[in-house]
Design a protein around this motif. Sequence first.
Motif, PDB file in Angstrom:
ATOM      1  N   LEU A  94       0.269   9.544  -7.195  1.00  0.00           N
ATOM      2  CA  LEU A  94       0.053   7.729  -7.076  1.00  0.00           C
ATOM      3  C   LEU A  94       1.722   8.223  -6.733  1.00  0.00           C
ATOM      4  CD1 LEU A  94      -2.302   8.444  -9.280  1.00  0.00           C
ATOM      5  CD2 LEU A  94      -1.397   6.415  -9.627  1.00  0.00           C
ATOM      6  N   ASN A  95       1.727   6.324  -6.520  1.00  0.00           N
ATOM      7  CA  ASN A  95       3.611   5.467  -6.089  1.00  0.00           C
ATOM      8  C   ASN A  95       3.397   4.077  -6.730  1.00  0.00           C
ATOM      9  OD1 ASN A  95       3.452   5.233  -2.810  1.00  0.00           O
ATOM     10  ND2 ASN A  95       2.499   7.406  -3.198  1.00  0.00           N
ATOM     11  N   ASN A  96       4.246   3.918  -5.849  1.00  0.00           N
ATOM     12  CA  ASN A  96       4.541   2.599  -5.955  1.00  0.00           C
ATOM     13  C   ASN A  96       3.690   1.748  -5.129  1.00  0.00           C
ATOM     14  OD1 ASN A  96       5.891   2.012  -9.141  1.00  0.00           O
ATOM     15  ND2 ASN A  96       7.598   1.705  -7.108  1.00  0.00           N
ATOM     16  N   ASN A  97       3.936   2.369  -4.100  1.00  0.00           N
ATOM     17  CA  ASN A  97       2.509   1.874  -2.871  1.00  0.00           C
ATOM     18  C   ASN A  97       1.567   2.542  -2.690  1.00  0.00           C
ATOM     19  OD1 ASN A  97       4.950  -0.115  -2.651  1.00  0.00           O
ATOM     20  ND2 ASN A  97       6.130   2.096  -1.273  1.00  0.00           N
TER      21      ASN A  97
ATOM     22  N   LYS B 275       3.123  -8.340  -3.422  1.00  0.00           N
ATOM     23  CA  LYS B 275       3.453  -8.698  -4.436  1.00  0.00           C
ATOM     24  C   LYS B 275       4.375  -9.027  -5.451  1.00  0.00           C
ATOM     25  CE  LYS B 275      -0.895  -7.939  -6.621  1.00  0.00           C
ATOM     26  NZ  LYS B 275      -1.749  -7.584  -7.739  1.00  0.00           N
ATOM     27  N   THR B 276       5.328  -7.980  -5.523  1.00  0.00           N
ATOM     28  CA  THR B 276       6.982  -7.997  -6.281  1.00  0.00           C
ATOM     29  C   THR B 276       7.554  -9.220  -5.336  1.00  0.00           C
ATOM     30  OG1 THR B 276       5.976  -5.160  -6.667  1.00  0.00           O
ATOM     31  CG2 THR B 276       8.138  -6.226  -7.387  1.00  0.00           C
ATOM     32  N   MET B 277       7.443  -8.610  -4.123  1.00  0.00           N
ATOM     33  CA  MET B 277       8.655  -9.544  -3.885  1.00  0.00           C
ATOM     34  C   MET B 277       8.582 -11.506  -4.076  1.00  0.00           C
ATOM     35  SD  MET B 277      11.180  -8.088  -2.742  1.00  0.00           S
ATOM     36  CE  MET B 277      12.471  -9.173  -1.568  1.00  0.00           C
ATOM     37  N   ALA B 278       7.592 -11.369  -4.156  1.00  0.00           N
ATOM     38  CA  ALA B 278       6.744 -13.037  -4.218  1.00  0.00           C
ATOM     39  C   ALA B 278       6.572 -12.981  -5.798  1.00  0.00           C
ATOM     40  CB  ALA B 278       5.115 -12.986  -3.788  1.00  0.00           C
ATOM     41  N   SER B 279       6.984 -12.082  -7.010  1.00  0.00           N
ATOM     42  CA  SER B 279       6.877 -11.951  -8.284  1.00  0.00           C
ATOM     43  C   SER B 279       8.197 -12.250  -8.480  1.00  0.00           C
ATOM     44  CB  SER B 279       6.350 -11.443  -8.724  1.00  0.00           C
ATOM     45  OG  SER B 279       6.547 -11.219 -10.214  1.00  0.00           O
TER      46      SER B 279
ATOM     47  N   TYR C 141      16.586  -7.969 -14.657  1.00  0.00           N
ATOM     48  CA  TYR C 141      16.911  -6.386 -14.958  1.00  0.00           C
ATOM     49  C   TYR C 141      16.117  -5.826 -14.088  1.00  0.00           C
ATOM     50  CZ  TYR C 141      16.444  -2.065 -17.316  1.00  0.00           C
ATOM     51  OH  TYR C 141      16.652  -0.714 -17.110  1.00  0.00           O
ATOM     52  N   ASN C 142      14.587  -6.255 -14.227  1.00  0.00           N
ATOM     53  CA  ASN C 142      13.302  -5.768 -13.862  1.00  0.00           C
ATOM     54  C   ASN C 142      13.101  -5.471 -12.190  1.00  0.00           C
ATOM     55  OD1 ASN C 142      12.011  -5.112 -16.182  1.00  0.00           O
ATOM     56  ND2 ASN C 142      11.079  -7.066 -16.030  1.00  0.00           N
ATOM     57  N   ALA C 143      13.576  -7.281 -11.218  1.00  0.00           N
ATOM     58  CA  ALA C 143      14.539  -7.419  -9.935  1.00  0.00           C
ATOM     59  C   ALA C 143      15.170  -6.448  -9.155  1.00  0.00           C
ATOM     60  CB  ALA C 143      14.813  -8.523 -10.223  1.00  0.00           C
ATOM     61  N   ALA C 144      16.438  -5.964 -10.054  1.00  0.00           N
ATOM     62  CA  ALA C 144      18.174  -4.924 -10.189  1.00  0.00           C
ATOM     63  C   ALA C 144      17.353  -3.581  -9.648  1.00  0.00           C
ATOM     64  CB  ALA C 144      18.568  -5.307 -11.119  1.00  0.00           C
ATOM     65  N   VAL C 145      16.561  -3.699 -10.696  1.00  0.00           N
ATOM     66  CA  VAL C 145      15.826  -1.716 -10.688  1.00  0.00           C
ATOM     67  C   VAL C 145      14.724  -1.484  -9.910  1.00  0.00           C
ATOM     68  CG1 VAL C 145      14.525  -0.602 -12.327  1.00  0.00           C
ATOM     69  CG2 VAL C 145      16.240  -1.813 -13.340  1.00  0.00           C
ATOM     70  N   TYR C 146      13.682  -2.742  -9.522  1.00  0.00           N
ATOM     71  CA  TYR C 146      13.345  -2.355  -8.529  1.00  0.00           C
ATOM     72  C   TYR C 146      13.979  -2.257  -7.649  1.00  0.00           C
ATOM     73  CZ  TYR C 146       9.518  -3.296  -5.239  1.00  0.00           C
ATOM     74  OH  TYR C 146       8.059  -3.194  -3.963  1.00  0.00           O
ATOM     75  N   PHE C 147      14.538  -3.197  -6.511  1.00  0.00           N
ATOM     76  CA  PHE C 147      15.507  -3.202  -5.922  1.00  0.00           C
ATOM     77  C   PHE C 147      16.059  -1.743  -5.666  1.00  0.00           C
ATOM     78  CE2 PHE C 147      16.961  -6.684  -3.097  1.00  0.00           C
ATOM     79  CZ  PHE C 147      15.599  -7.672  -3.093  1.00  0.00           C
ATOM     80  N   LYS C 148      16.406  -0.813  -6.366  1.00  0.00           N
ATOM     81  CA  LYS C 148      17.455   0.428  -6.375  1.00  0.00           C
ATOM     82  C   LYS C 148      16.640   1.622  -5.761  1.00  0.00           C
ATOM     83  CE  LYS C 148      17.506   2.425 -10.395  1.00  0.00           C
ATOM     84  NZ  LYS C 148      17.230   3.481 -10.468  1.00  0.00           N
ATOM     85  N   GLN C 149      15.117   1.272  -6.666  1.00  0.00           N
ATOM     86  CA  GLN C 149      13.858   2.531  -6.754  1.00  0.00           C
ATOM     87  C   GLN C 149      13.677   2.075  -5.114  1.00  0.00           C
ATOM     88  OE1 GLN C 149      11.178   0.867  -9.841  1.00  0.00           O
ATOM     89  NE2 GLN C 149      13.022   2.771 -11.313  1.00  0.00           N
ATOM     90  N   SER C 150      13.197   0.618  -4.579  1.00  0.00           N
ATOM     91  CA  SER C 150      12.598   1.118  -3.655  1.00  0.00           C
ATOM     92  C   SER C 150      13.783   1.043  -1.884  1.00  0.00           C
ATOM     93  CB  SER C 150      11.969  -0.753  -3.724  1.00  0.00           C
ATOM     94  OG  SER C 150      12.913  -1.569  -3.786  1.00  0.00           O
ATOM     95  N   GLY C 151      14.755   1.165  -2.271  1.00  0.00           N
ATOM     96  CA  GLY C 151      15.793   1.237  -1.665  1.00  0.00           C
ATOM     97  C   GLY C 151      16.002   0.505  -1.017  1.00  0.00           C
ATOM     98  N   LYS C 152      16.442  -1.103  -1.561  1.00  0.00           N
ATOM     99  CA  LYS C 152      16.888  -2.521  -1.184  1.00  0.00           C
ATOM    100  C   LYS C 152      18.078  -2.676  -1.349  1.00  0.00           C
ATOM    101  CE  LYS C 152      11.722  -4.593  -1.284  1.00  0.00           C
ATOM    102  NZ  LYS C 152      11.541  -3.951   0.190  1.00  0.00           N
ATOM    103  N   ASP C 153      18.456  -4.591  -1.357  1.00  0.00           N
ATOM    104  CA  ASP C 153      19.805  -4.507  -1.249  1.00  0.00           C
ATOM    105  C   ASP C 153      20.474  -3.650  -2.634  1.00  0.00           C
ATOM    106  OD1 ASP C 153      21.872  -5.678  -0.790  1.00  0.00           O
ATOM    107  OD2 ASP C 153      21.796  -7.534  -0.559  1.00  0.00           O
ATOM    108  N   LEU C 154      21.845  -3.008  -2.539  1.00  0.00           N
ATOM    109  CA  LEU C 154      22.218  -2.834  -3.254  1.00  0.00           C
ATOM    110  C   LEU C 154      22.942  -4.082  -4.434  1.00  0.00           C
ATOM    111  CD1 LEU C 154      22.744   0.765  -3.706  1.00  0.00           C
ATOM    112  CD2 LEU C 154      21.519  -0.764  -4.778  1.00  0.00           C
TER     113      LEU C 154
END
Length: 278
Positions: free
Chosen positions: A150-153, A177-181, A196-209
Motif C-alpha cells: 500500500l501507498n497513498n496512490n 480527491k485530496t487536492m479538491a478537499s 497543518y494537514n494540507a502542509a504535511v500532504y504537500f511535503k509528503q507528496s513532493g508538492k510546493d514546499l
Amino acid sequence: MKKISMIILLSSMMGLAQIQTPQPSPSAKVEQTVGLTQVTIEYSRPAMRGRTIMGELVPYGELWRAGANKNSTLEFSDAVTVGGQSLDAGKYALFIRPGESMWEVFFYTETENWGLPEDWDSQSIAAVVEAPTQTLDQNAESYTIAIDQLNNNGANISIKWEKTQVTLPLEVPTDQKTMASIESTLKKDPKWRDYYNAAVYFKQSGKDLNQAKEWMDKALSLEEGKYWMYRQQALILAGLNEKEAAIKAAKKSLELATKEGNKDYIRLNKKSIEEWSK
C-alpha cells in the motif's frame, strides 16, 4: 395433554436442529482503505488438499470463476485503474483465464452468478487485464486474494494458489480527491488542523514546499504548537534548504518532546539537528 404437548415441542426442536460442519471453501472478506478509496473483496477460499491445481483442477486456457461457490467480487468506492485498465466505481465479479505464463483477468459487471454465467455476455466485461505469472517458493495451500504494497496512490492486488501468483497494480485517485478537499476546505472556515494537514500532504507528496511552509506557519499561529507540529515544520524548512530555521524548529520540537517524554521524537530531532548543523 401435557405429554402430547411435550412431544410436539421436542419434535419441533428436532426439526429446527441442523448439523454444522466446516465449509470446504470458507468465505472471506477483505476491506482495505487505499489512500482515500475503499476496496472490498469477497470470495471463497478452496484449498489444495493434495490436488494439482494449475493445469488440472484449474485448466489452462479455460475460463475459471476465480474461487469457489458464488462469484468472487471486488468493489471500489471510486473510479480506479487496475493493471492499466480504467474501472468505474462499483462492484465487479472476477473471472480468470489462466495460462502458464500469463493470466487474463476479467472484471464482469454481473455479480450474482453462482460459478460461471450460463450465458457469457461480452457487454458485461468492464475490463480485461493481462498479468504475467510468478512462481512462489512455497505452496499457497488456500486460494488467496490480497491487497498489499500500500501507498497513498495505490497498492497491489495479488491472486495466488499453489505455486502461482499474479499481481495487479491498483491506482486510486488520492491526489485528485485530496487536492479538491484542500481547495474546498481552505475556502470556508479552516481550522489549524486543516492548514497543518494540507502542509504535511504537500511535503509528503513532493508538492510546493513554499506553500507547505505558509500553511504550517498559519497552523502554528492558530494553535499552540505541539512537538509533532514543529517536527513537520522543521522537515519542510530543511526541504527548502533553510537549515538555520529548520534547526530552530527541531530544537523546539525536541524541547516539547522531552517534556512529554516521547523518546522517538527526541531521537529523531537530535539526529536531524546533528545532520543539519554540519
